[in-house]
Design a protein around this motif. Structure first.
Motif, PDB file in Angstrom:
ATOM      1  N   GLY A   1      20.701 -12.134 -24.988  1.00  0.00           N
ATOM      2  CA  GLY A   1      19.807 -11.725 -26.059  1.00  0.00           C
ATOM      3  C   GLY A   1      20.326 -10.620 -26.952  1.00  0.00           C
ATOM      4  N   LYS A   2      21.619 -10.314 -26.873  1.00  0.00           N
ATOM      5  CA  LYS A   2      22.191  -9.183 -27.621  1.00  0.00           C
ATOM      6  C   LYS A   2      22.076  -9.385 -29.135  1.00  0.00           C
ATOM      7  N   THR A   3      22.594 -10.498 -29.628  1.00  0.00           N
ATOM      8  CA  THR A   3      22.569 -10.757 -31.074  1.00  0.00           C
ATOM      9  C   THR A   3      21.141 -10.938 -31.565  1.00  0.00           C
TER      10      THR A   3
ATOM     11  N   PRO B   1      11.909 -18.242 -24.182  1.00  0.00           N
ATOM     12  CA  PRO B   1      11.972 -16.789 -24.377  1.00  0.00           C
ATOM     13  C   PRO B   1      13.414 -16.298 -24.416  1.00  0.00           C
ATOM     14  N   ILE B   2      13.731 -15.465 -25.390  1.00  0.00           N
ATOM     15  CA  ILE B   2      15.073 -14.910 -25.524  1.00  0.00           C
ATOM     16  C   ILE B   2      15.073 -13.411 -25.233  1.00  0.00           C
ATOM     17  N   LEU B   3      14.064 -12.714 -25.739  1.00  0.00           N
ATOM     18  CA  LEU B   3      13.887 -11.284 -25.475  1.00  0.00           C
ATOM     19  C   LEU B   3      12.509 -11.059 -24.883  1.00  0.00           C
ATOM     20  N   GLU B   4      12.423 -10.147 -23.913  1.00  0.00           N
ATOM     21  CA  GLU B   4      11.146  -9.847 -23.280  1.00  0.00           C
ATOM     22  C   GLU B   4      10.944  -8.334 -23.195  1.00  0.00           C
ATOM     23  N   ASP B   5       9.962  -7.838 -23.923  1.00  0.00           N
ATOM     24  CA  ASP B   5       9.481  -6.454 -23.802  1.00  0.00           C
ATOM     25  C   ASP B   5      10.612  -5.418 -23.917  1.00  0.00           C
ATOM     26  N   ALA B   6      11.438  -5.546 -24.950  1.00  0.00           N
ATOM     27  CA  ALA B   6      12.519  -4.571 -25.173  1.00  0.00           C
ATOM     28  C   ALA B   6      11.945  -3.279 -25.749  1.00  0.00           C
ATOM     29  N   THR B   7      12.173  -2.183 -25.059  1.00  0.00           N
ATOM     30  CA  THR B   7      11.664  -0.886 -25.492  1.00  0.00           C
ATOM     31  C   THR B   7      12.739   0.183 -25.306  1.00  0.00           C
ATOM     32  N   PHE B   8      13.114   0.848 -26.409  1.00  0.00           N
ATOM     33  CA  PHE B   8      14.076   1.942 -26.354  1.00  0.00           C
ATOM     34  C   PHE B   8      14.077   2.638 -27.704  1.00  0.00           C
ATOM     35  N   SER B   9      14.761   3.765 -27.796  1.00  0.00           N
ATOM     36  CA  SER B   9      14.889   4.472 -29.071  1.00  0.00           C
ATOM     37  C   SER B   9      16.309   4.990 -29.212  1.00  0.00           C
ATOM     38  N   VAL B  10      16.725   5.192 -30.458  1.00  0.00           N
ATOM     39  CA  VAL B  10      18.062   5.724 -30.758  1.00  0.00           C
ATOM     40  C   VAL B  10      17.884   6.876 -31.736  1.00  0.00           C
ATOM     41  N   GLU B  11      18.500   8.008 -31.435  1.00  0.00           N
ATOM     42  CA  GLU B  11      18.336   9.204 -32.247  1.00  0.00           C
ATOM     43  C   GLU B  11      19.410   9.320 -33.323  1.00  0.00           C
ATOM     44  N   GLN B  12      19.168  10.162 -34.297  1.00  0.00           N
ATOM     45  CA  GLN B  12      20.134  10.436 -35.360  1.00  0.00           C
ATOM     46  C   GLN B  12      21.469  10.881 -34.767  1.00  0.00           C
TER      47      GLN B  12
ATOM     48  N   LEU C   1      15.240   5.657 -34.595  1.00  0.00           N
ATOM     49  CA  LEU C   1      14.990   4.215 -34.581  1.00  0.00           C
ATOM     50  C   LEU C   1      14.279   3.897 -33.269  1.00  0.00           C
ATOM     51  N   GLU C   2      13.151   3.219 -33.360  1.00  0.00           N
ATOM     52  CA  GLU C   2      12.382   2.892 -32.162  1.00  0.00           C
ATOM     53  C   GLU C   2      12.139   1.394 -32.057  1.00  0.00           C
ATOM     54  N   VAL C   3      12.330   0.866 -30.872  1.00  0.00           N
ATOM     55  CA  VAL C   3      12.007  -0.528 -30.564  1.00  0.00           C
ATOM     56  C   VAL C   3      10.946  -0.491 -29.467  1.00  0.00           C
ATOM     57  N   ARG C   4       9.776  -1.012 -29.771  1.00  0.00           N
ATOM     58  CA  ARG C   4       8.648  -0.926 -28.845  1.00  0.00           C
ATOM     59  C   ARG C   4       8.142  -2.307 -28.443  1.00  0.00           C
ATOM     60  N   GLY C   5       8.380  -2.674 -27.210  1.00  0.00           N
ATOM     61  CA  GLY C   5       7.822  -3.902 -26.645  1.00  0.00           C
ATOM     62  C   GLY C   5       8.161  -5.168 -27.396  1.00  0.00           C
ATOM     63  N   VAL C   6       9.395  -5.283 -27.889  1.00  0.00           N
ATOM     64  CA  VAL C   6       9.784  -6.440 -28.705  1.00  0.00           C
ATOM     65  C   VAL C   6      10.113  -7.653 -27.826  1.00  0.00           C
ATOM     66  N   SER C   7       9.467  -8.764 -28.138  1.00  0.00           N
ATOM     67  CA  SER C   7       9.753 -10.044 -27.477  1.00  0.00           C
ATOM     68  C   SER C   7      10.006 -11.090 -28.555  1.00  0.00           C
ATOM     69  N   PHE C   8      10.894 -12.018 -28.246  1.00  0.00           N
ATOM     70  CA  PHE C   8      11.220 -13.070 -29.216  1.00  0.00           C
ATOM     71  C   PHE C   8      11.496 -14.368 -28.469  1.00  0.00           C
ATOM     72  N   SER C   9      11.044 -15.471 -29.044  1.00  0.00           N
ATOM     73  CA  SER C   9      11.276 -16.795 -28.456  1.00  0.00           C
ATOM     74  C   SER C   9      11.734 -17.759 -29.537  1.00  0.00           C
ATOM     75  N   TYR C  10      12.644 -18.666 -29.151  1.00  0.00           N
ATOM     76  CA  TYR C  10      12.962 -19.806 -30.007  1.00  0.00           C
ATOM     77  C   TYR C  10      12.094 -20.955 -29.521  1.00  0.00           C
TER      78      TYR C  10
ATOM     79  N   ASN D   1      19.259 -11.702 -19.062  1.00  0.00           N
ATOM     80  CA  ASN D   1      18.187 -12.696 -19.191  1.00  0.00           C
ATOM     81  C   ASN D   1      17.070 -12.209 -20.113  1.00  0.00           C
ATOM     82  N   GLY D   2      17.472 -11.554 -21.214  1.00  0.00           N
ATOM     83  CA  GLY D   2      16.501 -11.135 -22.222  1.00  0.00           C
ATOM     84  C   GLY D   2      15.755  -9.860 -21.918  1.00  0.00           C
ATOM     85  N   ARG D   3      16.033  -9.240 -20.800  1.00  0.00           N
ATOM     86  CA  ARG D   3      15.353  -8.000 -20.429  1.00  0.00           C
ATOM     87  C   ARG D   3      16.345  -6.846 -20.332  1.00  0.00           C
ATOM     88  N   ILE D   4      15.858  -5.651 -20.640  1.00  0.00           N
ATOM     89  CA  ILE D   4      16.702  -4.469 -20.502  1.00  0.00           C
ATOM     90  C   ILE D   4      16.765  -4.083 -19.031  1.00  0.00           C
ATOM     91  N   GLU D   5      17.958  -4.198 -18.458  1.00  0.00           N
ATOM     92  CA  GLU D   5      18.148  -3.820 -17.063  1.00  0.00           C
ATOM     93  C   GLU D   5      18.213  -2.304 -16.913  1.00  0.00           C
TER      94      GLU D   5
END
Length: 424
Positions: free
Chosen positions: A42-44, A18-29, A5-14, A216-220
């Protein structure tokens, strides 16, 4: 090819917020990722973007290298199972009917459930140990049973990815452990990718392979619990001072919070630090607060009655892992609170090897000229489980401390000491 599962540069605003800014990570099987952060971080929202309940403003989410935007709604339901924080379920449905609903995306519009659908639902119930509940209605279930049924419904979809939003939030500690052990077992047995939102730092550290920390919407930061859940990062993100140690039984990280005392510039009365335990300080905490004094406490086992009282009253308190010796970190945190206090009170708690260093901290306070009040309603010999070492400490302490026999006498002694200080 391993599931990814890959998340690449995801941003979201209501709207414009801005709620999410440039979230990038991956999760393996076969990996269990915990998502953590303060309220509003921005977790939910991240979870909702990962199942396309929300559409990111920019960025891409991929499963097995395929862009989730190219999935039909039916394909998303087959690939991603979701366990919401507060599921809406008609209480009149039986458990089997609820779990079978997870097969909806795999059943044609005008088709009946196939043998395969029934078998998949039954298998999901076996995996979650809910098969014996098949004929019961949802409103007849306990909180832990309901959560396992909702997980079974998600598993009946046969998803590649399982997303859970605070799966233990409404459960007591017994059901919290049962649900998390279930999720962890499913993760290892089936290889399914699991991403779960947590608030409890200790539950996440015990069960997750990695933790993603949002602020604050960013991955620390993202990584193994021991790299992410450090005293420095928790202080920076949550604004809380903590002691982080390994639990002596589980070896998982254990985070014990304490808050620096809040000083009221309008309150000229004493700041009192209690060295207590076993419920010996609870009454005194309330008496001191009623007298408008600032109160701190430590080091206390996090399962101790005095610890629970201190936390419920909003006091600054240094906690320690159950069944372990006072660590250097906890001892130092306790000394810091003592140094920030005006008067130290030592209650008559049972003393064993695990909490003996509390007496050392009080002795050091006396040596530095800090006023100390000792409550001794029970002789130390009756509560010394250190082979006489505690009694030796107490004999030295009593030579230079004010000794009283009750919480009320202690309160009066504190007021007398305060008057002396003001007189000077």
């Amino acid at each position: 090819m391993r599931l990814r599962l890959e998340v690449r540069g995801v941003s979201f605003s209501y709207e414009s917020t801005p709620i999410l800014e440039d979230a990038t990570f991956s999760v393996e099987q076969g990996e269990f990722l915990g998502v953590m952060g303060p309220n509003g971080s921005g977790k939910t929202t991240l979870l909702r973007c990962m199942c396309r309940v929300l559409e990111p403003r920019v960025g891409t989410i991929l499963i097995d290298g395929r862009d989730l935007r190219k999935f039909s709604r039916s394909e998303i339901a087959k690939s991603v199972g979701v366990v919401p924080q507060s599921p809406v379920v008609d209480a009149a449905f039986t458990v089997f009917e609820i779990v079978l609903m997870g097969r909806t995306s795999r059943i044609g519009r005008f088709e009946a459930e196939s043998v395969k659908d029934l078998e998949a639902a039954e298998e999901a119930m076996k995996m979650t140990e809910t098969l014996h509940l098949s004929d019961r209605t949802f409103d007849e279930l306990s909180g832990g049973e309901r959560q396992r049924v909702i997980i079974a419904r998600a598993l009946a979809q046969e998803p590649k990815v399982l997303l859970l939003d605070e799966p233990t939030v409404h459960l007591d500690i017994k059901y919290q452990l049962e649900v998390l052990e279930l999720i962890e077992r499913l993760n290892k047995q089936t290889g399914i990718v699991i991403v779960a939102v947590f608030h409890d730092l200790n539950l996440a550290s015990q069960h997750c392979d990695r933790i993603l920390l949002l602020h604050n919407g960013r991955i620390e930061t993202i990584g193994p619990p021991e790299q992410v859940l450090t005293a420095e990062s928790i202080r920076r993100i949550y604004g809380v001072d903590v002691v982080v140690r390994r639990h002596p039984v589980t070896n998982a990280l254990h985070v014990a919070p304490y808050l620096p005392p809040k000083r009221n510039s309008l309150n000229s009365k004493a700041t009192v630090h209690l060295v207590c335990g076993g419920g010996s300080g609870s009454v005194l905490m309330k008496l001191l607060l009623e007298s408008s004094m600032t109160v701190t406490a430590g080091v206390l086992n996090v399962l101790d009655t005095d610890y629970e009282t201190a936390r419920s009253l909003g006091l600054s308190v240094v906690g320690e892992i159950p069944f372990s010796m006072i660590s250097e970190e906890s001892f130092a945190a306790n000394v810091t609170l003592i140094e920030q206090s005006g008067i130290v009170v030592l209650t008559d708690f049972p003393v064993g090897p695990g909490n003996l260093r509390n007496l050392q901290a009080v002795e050091e306070a006396l040596e530095k000229g800090r006023p100390v009040v000792v409550i001794e309603s029970t002789p130390v010999q009756q509560r010394d489980f250190t082979g006489g070492i505690a009694a030796e400490y107490m004999a030295r302490l009593k030579k230079n401390a004010v000794v009283v026999r009750s919480a009320k006498e202690c309160l009066q002694a504190i007021m007398n000491l305060q008057a002396v200080v003001k007189g000077h």
